[in-house]
Design a protein around this motif. Structure first.
Motif: not given
Length: 146
Positions: A131-142
């Motif tokens: 979940e944390a990795g998914l949220n981070s990837a979403l944020q970094k990719t916009g």
């Protein structure tokens, strides 16, 4: 959804575990590739080109979860294949790669007992990391999920 609200979707893709467990070692044993590195690069390029093609066809972005390493240290070839595969995916995908493998492994490259379920699969302890990795990837990719 892409940032700004217009079009496109997001999908989480998981690939390569069976390749690292069986396909790549078997390909090496049959001399299809000279090295594990060559086998991994060839396999990853097929995955990446397929993902890019489908992504364009369907106006979507794929985020890719890292491959879970083995739980048993006896499988050193799988450990090697998993490390190489995750490295190749990370290099190809950048922020679209969700790397939890580095957090769940011991120094020798096998899954830490607190993240293992049955000797083969990850247990529920890995869910917060995913979940944390998914949220981070979403944020970094916009990107966002609605």
């Amino acid at each position: 959804r892409r940032g700004g609200g217009g079009g496109g979707g997001v999908a989480l893709f998981v690939c390569g575990e069976i390749d690292c467990r069986e396909g790549l070692p078997n390909a090496l044993a049959k001399n299809k590739y000279k090295t594990m590195e060559a086998a991994v690069q060839a396999t990853c390029s097929v995955y990446i080109s397929g993902l890019e093609r489908v992504s364009k066809q369907h106006d979507m972005t794929f985020l890719v979860l890292s491959i879970c390493p083995p739980c048993n240290p006896q499988y050193s070839t799988r450990v090697q294949a998993t490390r190489l595969f995750n490295k190749a995916l990370k290099e190809a995908l950048g922020h679209r790669f969700i790397d939890i493998a580095t957090e769940i492994v011991t120094p020798i490259g096998v899954v830490k007992s607190e993240y293992a379920c049955d000797g083969t699969h990850l247990g529920g302890g890995a869910i917060p990391l995913i979940e944390a990795g998914l949220n981070s990837a979403l944020q970094k990719t916009g990107l966002s999920i609605a």
